[in-house]
Each structure stands twice: as structure tokens, then as C-alpha cells.
Design an enzyme around this catalytic site. Structure first.
Site, PDB file in Angstrom:
ATOM      1  CB  THR A 181     -14.491  14.448  15.679  1.00 52.05           C
ATOM      2  OG1 THR A 181     -15.694  14.418  16.464  1.00 52.05           O
ATOM      3  CG2 THR A 181     -14.437  15.743  14.879  1.00 52.05           C
ATOM      4  CD  GLU A 182     -10.331   9.920  18.387  1.00 51.16           C
ATOM      5  OE1 GLU A 182     -10.179   8.918  19.079  1.00 51.16           O
ATOM      6  OE2 GLU A 182      -9.425  10.432  17.706  1.00 51.16           O
ATOM      7  N   GLY A 183     -15.003  11.955  18.827  1.00 47.92           N
ATOM      8  CA  GLY A 183     -15.990  12.322  19.836  1.00 47.92           C
ATOM      9  C   GLY A 183     -17.408  12.134  19.316  1.00 47.92           C
ATOM     10  CG  ASN A 214     -10.818   6.051  21.457  1.00 41.30           C
ATOM     11  OD1 ASN A 214     -10.726   5.816  22.656  1.00 41.30           O
ATOM     12  ND2 ASN A 214     -10.644   7.253  20.962  1.00 41.30           N
TER      13      ASN A 214
END
Lengths: 255, 345
Positions: A50-52, B105
Site C-alpha cells: 500500500t502507499e501508506g 505522492n
């Protein structure tokens, strides 16, 4: 035939695009549900990023609300942050980049920045922005997208390209040196789409039960091409629906 | 920087270390949003700030823009996810009061890594070929790779003047302990600052405790300007091990964010009307009850905790099922009047 909801059909259909042992970069929302379902069924050896920054060999115990929800991290194998997972993307190690978006065009470009002409500031309606979708779609080996469909969301050309599909057509990704292969499959609220190998244009491959080619074409703002082998999507089985509802007992995602 | 006790109040920290016109690293991601610091910046009516971050949720930056503190944002993703829009940012952009520079991001993370490393720019694979590349030439440029001659996209290094972050623990010297997501970008954004970082923390620990597990320190004391003990400092976003995300409050706040003439009432009640963050939490309890806060408590004991006595805890999002929306008389009256107006058309 099993009794199922549209979200359940979409999740089960998306999950079939994931093969066991693949590295899947999972965006927020229904993709999280798809990953949990794939883990529980045919892809127990999937690797979830995940990008987290969570890296998982197992499904989260409960369904995270956001990619950065602690629920996505609890029991993870590594939680080293966005640098670790996004770097894996840039190294070319991600098989499936699984994203959503607000608007998609016939070359699979996605807009999640806003509606209108950005240069006309007074009338541009901002959405949230790229988040990690751009990075995922640039470098993932193949892109899987899940999108709601109507004529404002399936457009000839995105008002703002946030996330690259095939840009203006064949060869454009390669010219810019993108390492990822581009969009492979789009699952909408009406059917399933693939991309023509030569023209890179999105075409209808499957229609959902209860839909028709005509209805779907009417919910698409360009002259959508249809596969000569277009078929009805196989509905989820009773067993698949049962597994899904066990994963989301409160109906948080599935409704 | 001297090894000194940096503990102070929220008010002291913001008035001492944030100046009008500063570039601010806005910490957190979808969790660990520095909300107490956001409120204090609004309370002190700071002006003309530029913010840098990768993604930020729960409307913290949205209300800071709505309150008129920010002139420029560099971001990959901003909104209050629980109302699905960045309303105040949208309005400020439309009115020409806010400049916005979009990037992905990892573009933002790479920009902050370059700042963190003290180098001028960083090559990245994303953003190329998009409208972000086209419209944000302040941050993104294509150059020739000197080794291969191929085109390569680069992002300018971002270095803030000052950073604002929330963490689980800090010690009085300014060592910042953050875990559970490694802060996503806090390590880069905070250490890359020119002057240093203000940290709010759920707990203050002794430096001797920090030194039992220095692996957990994401910002070493010499980069820290101020340490503020601030329980619930990230509310309504989550702080792992302490509280989960407050969806209902985010939605409540988001409904105020939505209307230009309604947002000031929220700011009056929840920001200007509270002298500090403890007063904000007291207000929360008086309005939505202790039960509202209790719902945010994680189940502890989820994972054994070998280091620093850390218990990551576990907060199940399913707890929100069936919980009614938060509201109040003013919001109800406003939304009903609006619905009546629409119905009357």
C-alpha cells in the site's frame, strides 16, 4: 443463481485479474476489498503493498478505510513507509497496480485532479489529486482500474490527465521511457474493458448481468468499440458471496 | 543546537517558531495529521504560508486554507475523504487566493527526500506525460540523463522553513518517536527543514527511555525546535496505538467545510473558541459525549510488544457501523434551509 450486490460482482470480477504470487499495489476503497478476497480464495501467496507503506503476506484482519488506516498495518510483514513500497514500483517489481479514479478516457488515462479547464481557475473544480495513482500507473507492469461509469466519467479525452494510460495512443508511453505496461483491464459498474493491442483504445469485453451492449454504449461519451467475442460476466457463486460477506460482515464496503 | 529542555505550550511553540510567509512541512498522511498545531496556527492568524506534504486527510489543511492562513500549496492529494472533497481549497483556488502545485505522492516524497539529503533535485519515474508535468513546472522538469542521454523527469528539492508533526512520543530534548507507518514522509519532511520541527506528542518520555530503542526515533533532538505534550493532537485523524480515526467528526467538520458562510461558525466554536487543544477535547466531550472518544480506543494487546513497551493496538473500522451522523442545531438549520431552497426551485 446466487443473490449478490453490484459491488460484490465488481469485487469478485476484479479479483480474477490477480494471479497467485503476484505483487499487487493496492489503492484505497474497493481495491482493499478485492485484495482481501483474492487472499482468501485463489491468491493466498499474493504480496500486498500500500502507499501508506504496508507490505503484507496476509490479508488485514479487518478492512481498512484508507490506505493509511492502522487497520491496513496491523499484523503486516513490513511497515517501512511509502519509500519502501513506491521504490518497489520504480524498480519494476509490481505486477498489478490497482487504482480508482473520477474520470477515464478511451486511452485509459485517468483524471483524479478536477473537472473543467485548469487554466480557467475560477471554474475548475478540484478533486483530491493524484495521490499515488500516477506513480502506480506509470511503473506497475499492468494497471487494473475500478471505476463508476456514466457519460461524464467515461469520456473521449480527460479534462486533466493525472494518471497516464496510453496518453494519445500507441508508442507514447515508450517514448517517455515509462517502465510499466499501461492499463490492462477496467472494471466499471456496468462491464469489463480491455485495450486493443494495436490502437490502445479501450473496448468492451464483458457486460454485467442485467446490462446490455447498447446501455453501456449509451453510458460512454465516445464511440465505444465492442469485442466480437463480447460476453456476459459470470456472476459470483453463492460460495464467493459467502466468503465476501465473511470478510466484510458489517457491509462497510459492500453496502 | 544545545541539548536543552524544549517542552512548551502549543501557543508558545507556534508564536515562537512559525512566522508569516514561512514554508511549512505539514506532517502526517491520512493519519497523524497535526490537527492541534493546525488549530493553533489558525488561532494565531498566521498569514501567507506555503505548505509542502505528499497527502493529507481529514480536512486539516482545508480549514487552514479556509481560515486564510495559506497562500500556496504543493501536494499530491488533499481532501477530507469523509465528505469526498477539499471544499475550502476549491473555493480559494477559484477565487485566486490560493496557488496550487500538483504532483504525485512519490513525486512529493522524492522532493522531500532531495531536501532531506541536501541535494538540488531528484529523478523520478512518475508524473511524466501528464497535466501535472505541464502545469507544475515550479516542481517538475525534464532534463537529459548525463549518462545515457535519455530524457529523465526530475523534481525540485523541497525544504520547508519549519515542520509541524504529530507523534506518539517525544522526550524533552526533542527526540521524536513515531511508529506504525514510519511516519510515511515525516522523516524526510521534518529532517529536511531549514530551521527545525515542532512536534506534538501523545506522551512525553524520559530521554533514557528513548535510548533503550533509538531505532524508533524519526527526528533526532537537534532538528527539533519545540516539544508539546498534546493528547489527541491528531484528532480527528488516527494516532496508532492511541486512537482510531474519528469518521463521524470528520464528516461533521466536512459539512462545515462545504459552505463558505458556514465554515467560520465551525472555526469560532472549535478553534477560536477553544484556548488550546485540551479545551477542544473538552468541548468534544460536552457535545458528543465521552462515548464518542471511547469509540476511538484501540484494542490493546493485538501484537506482543518487544520494544519500548510499544503496543500498536488495533482499531476496527467496523465500529462505525450504525453510529448516527454527528450534527448540531446550526448545521441542521443550515442544511434544512438549503434543502428547502433547492426543493422550492
Amino acid at each position: 443463481m446466487a443473490d449478490y450486490k453490484l459491488t460484490e460482482l465488481m469485487v469478485v470480477r476484479c479479483a480474477k485479474e490477480i494471479k497467485d504470487e503476484e505483487v499487487v499495489f493496492v489503492g484505497v476503497g474497493l481495491p482493499i476489498m478485492v485484495a482481501a478476497f483474492a487472499f482468501a480464495t485463489h491468491a493466498p501467496n499474493m504480496i500486498m503493498l500500500t502507499e501508506g507503506g504496508a507490505i503484507r503476506a496476509t490479508a488485514p484482519e479487518a478492512l481498512a478505510i484508507t490506505v493509511d488506516d492502522p487497520a491496513a498495518f496491523a499484523g503486516g510483514d513490513a511497515t517501512s513507509g511509502m519509500l519502501a513500497t513506491m521504490a518497489a514500483l520504480q524498480r519494476g517489481e509490481v505486477d498489478v497496480a490497482f487504482i480508482g479514479g473520477a474520470q477515464i478516457d478511451k486511452y485509459g488515462n485517468i483524471n483524479s485532479t478536477g473537472a473543467g479547464d485548469w487554466t480557467k481557475k475560477e471554474s475548475f473544480t478540484y478533486f483530491a489529486g493524484s495521490g499515488g495513482a500516477n506513480d502506480m500507473a506509470t511503473s506497475g507492469k499492468r494497471v487494473l482500474a475500478i471505476m463508476p461509469q456514466d457519460r461524464k466519467k467515461f469520456v473521449e479525452k480527460c479534462e486533466y490527465i493525472t494518471t497516464p494510460g496510453y496518453l494519445g495512443g500507441p508508442g507514447e508511453r515508450e517514448k517517455l521511457g515509462m517502465i510499466g505496461g499501461g492499463p490492462d483491464c477496467v472494471v466499471s459498474t456496468m462491464g469489463v474493458y480491455r485495450f486493443d493491442e494495436k490502437s490502445k483504445e479501450m473496448y468492451l469485453a464483458e457486460y454485467f448481468p442485467g446490462q446490455s451492449v447498447d446501455k453501456i454504449k449509451a453510458a460512454c461519451a465516445w464511440d465505444l468499440k465492442v469485442s466480437p467475442n463480447v460476453k456476459e460476466t459470470i456472476a459470483p457463486t453463492a460460495e464467493e458471496v459467502k466468503v465476501l460477506r465473511t470478510l466484510d460482515p458489517t457491509g462497510f464496503y459492500l453496502g | 543546537m544545545a541539548v536543552i529542555d524544549k517542552r512548551m505550550t502549543l501557543k508558545e511553540a507556534v508564536s515562537k517558531f512559525i512566522k508569516d510567509g514561512d514554508t511549512v512541512y505539514y506532517g502526517g498522511f491520512q493519519i497523524m495529521v497535526p490537527m492541534a498545531l493546525t488549530h493553533e496556527i489558525i488561532r494565531q492568524k498566521k498569514k501567507n504560508l506555503t505548505t509542502i506534504e505528499s497527502s493529507t486527510d481529514v480536512g486539516g489543511l482545508d480549514i487552514m486554507v479556509g481560515a486564510g492562513c495559506v497562500k500556496e500549496i504543493h501536494t499530491a492529494w488533499i481532501m477530507n475523504w469523509y465528505v469526498k472533497a477539499p471544499y475550502a481549497i476549491r473555493r480559494a483556488f477559484n477565487e485566486g487566493k490560493l496557488k496550487r502545485y500538483d504532483i504525485s505522492n512519490f513525486g512529493a516524497t522524492s522532493a522531500m527526500m532531495a531536501g532531506f539529503m541536501g541535494i538540488p533535485f531528484m529523478p523520478i519515474l512518475g508524473n511524466i506525460g501528464t497535466d501535472m508535468q505541464k502545469h507544475n513546472t515550479a516542481d517538475l522538469r525534464i532534463i537529459e540523463d548525463p549518462f545515457t542521454g535519455k530524457k529523465v523527469n526530475v523534481v525540485r528539492a523541497w525544504r520547508a522553513d519549519v515542520g509541524i508533526i504529530h507523534a506518539q512520543k517525544a522526550d524533552r530534548l526533542g527526540n521524536v518517536i513515531s511508529y506504525g507507518t514510519r511516519g510515511v514522509t515525516d522523516e524526510f519532511g521534518a529532517n529536511g527543514t531549514k530551521r527545525g520541527v515542532i512536534v506534538t506528542a501523545e506522551e512525553i518520555v524520559e530521554p533514557e527511555v528513548t535510548r533503550t530503542d533509538p531505532d524508533r526515533v524519526i527526528v533526532p533532538y537537534f532538528k527539533t525546535l519545540a516539544v508539546v505534550h498534546c493528547p489527541y493532537g491528531a484528532h480527528p485523524s488516527a494516532c496508532r496505538g492511541y486512537y482510531g480515526l474519528d469518521i463521524r467528526f470528520s464528516q461533521y467538520q466536512g459539512r462545515y467545510e462545504r459552505y463558505a458562510d458556514l465554515l467560520p461558525a465551525f472555526l469560532d466554536e472549535w478553534v477560536y473558541g477553544c484556548k488550546d487543544h485540551a479545551a477542544y477535547i473538552e468541548k468534544y466531550k460536552s457535545k458528543f459525549g465521552q462515548a464518542g472518544l471511547d469509540r476511538l480506543k484501540p484494542k490493546l494487546g493485538y501484537t506482543p510488544s518487544p520494544k519500548l513497551g510499544i503496543d500498536y493496538g488495533y482499531h476496527d473500522p467496523a465500529c462505525w457501523k450504525g453510529v448516527p451522523m454527528y450534527t448540531d442545531d446550526r448545521l441542521k438549520a443550515y442544511e434544512e434551509a438549503l434543502a428547502a431552497k433547492k426543493g422550492g426551485k
